[in-house]
Design an enzyme around this catalytic site. Structure first.
Site: not given
Ligand code: NAD
Ligand code: WQD
Length: 331
Positions: A36, A152, A291, A124, A11, A148, A178, A216
């Site tokens: 993906s 990080k 959590g 994160s 993503y 997780y 987010n 919610v």
């Molecule tokens: P995502 O799952 O869409 O993208 C991660 C990609 O990494 C995927 O395409 C997956 O196929 C690939 N992947 C996983 N393990 C791999 C490996 N060993 N080798 C090669 N490819 C691998 O997730 P995202 O939302 O795009 O997140 C990207 C990064 O950002 C992640 O490290 C995630 O922890 C971090 N992050 C995401 C969020 C969020 O809310 N989406 C928030 C904070 C941090």
């Molecule tokens: C957002 C708000 C829920 C779903 C997560 C990971 C964080 C990061 C971002 C990787 C909260 C509420 C959610 C639903 C709901 N990912 N909710 N109904 O939990 O803030 O963060 O994603 O790094 O590590 O923890 O995101 O979108 O899950 O929730 O009411 O079906 O929406 O309670 O208040 P969150 P979220």
């Protein structure tokens, strides 16, 4: 610059690859497609009319990683590859520790071996643990509440120590809040496998009728309307934050919050989606999700001051673009 983007079919990685190419950089993507699809790479090329070199390969596999570094002269690495589902990390901690930390270490080792001195890491807001909002980069990190988040925090510490031991090594730790939304073309976006854990992709699937109604998770938090408050940031703003981080990256370790600095509640996000897209989102209030915390949002002054970067897109853009992408998905 020639940039290795691990997880670049994912993503955030795919949107950052688009921003890199649009900014004139060249991109090599390494992704094992565990969360993906290969067609995302073609969509990146369609959006930018530029070519991408793509390796379907595991960033936690030493042979695969070295093969990529041997084949290219990189100016920098942006490390997105990793597993990111909080709940899953509690069930499968070893998978998460192995995948997320070994990949970081292998990339660090190869950067040093092949003289790649710029490393941007996907961290994160989770690393802040139960610190009080607004969260700022100088805070002592809190106790993370899941494996997780631990991966990080540990990866941040590893990269910090590598930078201390290698004076030319430059690390940018980007703490995302987010990320939501999609590229305005609707060709790439958030396409989670299975039932979405996150709020906005769940809402877009309810809007499409794939899911019946939104649950919610609690309305008894100490927030304005009792529902959870988060700092939602448009994924294109996040992607542009990576370009700024690369452009300004100097030796040492630099930590930045990438958020908007504004908190939005669940009910406010639902309302914004309904108004922007003229679609009613049925929901029911249920119990809190284990959590969850009441509110997280960022202090974003440091990225503005040091990177001259700030989020430009608003909630309307986020929910509009998310829905535009969902509609095009067509499944
Ligand atoms: P995502 O799952 O869409 O993208 C991660 C990609 O990494 C995927 O395409 C997956 O196929 C690939 N992947 C996983 N393990 C791999 C490996 N060993 N080798 C090669 N490819 C691998 O997730 P995202 O939302 O795009 O997140 C990207 C990064 O950002 C992640 O490290 C995630 O922890 C971090 N992050 C995401 C969020 C969020 O809310 N989406 C928030 C904070 C941090
Ligand atoms: C957002 C708000 C829920 C779903 C997560 C990971 C964080 C990061 C971002 C990787 C909260 C509420 C959610 C639903 C709901 N990912 N909710 N109904 O939990 O803030 O963060 O994603 O790094 O590590 O923890 O995101 O979108 O899950 O929730 O009411 O079906 O929406 O309670 O208040 P969150 P979220």
């Amino acid at each position: 610059m020639n940039i290795l983007v691990t997880g670049g079919a994912g993503y955030i990685g795919s949107h950052t690859a688009v921003a890199l190419l649009d900014a004139g950089h060249s991109v090599v993507i390494m992704d094992n497609l565990s969360n993906s699809k290969a067609e995302v790479v073609a969509n990146i090329e369609e959006i930018t009319s530029k070519q991408v070199v793509f390796y379907e390969a595991d960033a936690a596999d030493p042979v695969s990683v070295e093969r990529v570094f041997k084949a290219h002269k990189f100016d920098g690495v942006i490390h997105f590859a990793g597993y990111k589902a909080v709940g899953e990390s509690v069930e499968k901690p070893l998978d998460y520790y192995y995948n997320n930390i070994v990949s970081t270490m292998l990339l660090g080792k190869n950067c040093l071996k092949y003289g790649v001195n710029k490393f941007v890491f996907s961290s994160s807001a989770t690393v802040y643990g139960d610190n009080d909002v607004p969260l700022d980069e100088d805070m002592e990190l809190g106790k993370t509440t899941n494996p997780y988040g631990e991966t990080k925090a540990i990866s941040e510490r590893i990269l910090t120590d590598v930078a201390k031991a290698n004076p030319n090594f430059a690390v940018s730790l980007l703490r995302y809040f987010n990320p939501v939304g999609a590229h305005p073309s609707g060709l790439i976006g958030e396409d989670p496998k299975g039932i979405p854990n996150n709020l906005l992709p769940y809402i877009t699937q309810v809007a499409k009728g794939t899911l019946k109604q939104l649950k919610v998770f609690g309305d008894d938090y100490d927030t304005a309307d009792g529902t959870g408050v988060r700092d939602y940031i448009h994924v294109m703003d996040l992607a542009e934050g990576h370009i700024a981080a690369l452009d300004y990256l100097t030796a040492g370790v630099h930590i930045y919050n990438l958020g908007t600095g504004r908190g939005t509640s669940v009910l406010e996000l639902i309302q914004a989606f309904e108004e922007a897209n003229q679609i009613k989102i049925p929901y029911e209030i249920v119990g809190r999700r284990p959590g969850d915390v009441a509110a997280t949002y960022a202090d974003v002054t440091k990225a503005k001051r040091e990177l001259d970067w700030e989020a430009k897109r608003d909630l309307h853009d986020m929910v509009k673009d998310a829905w535009h992408f969902e509609k095009r998905l067509g499944k």
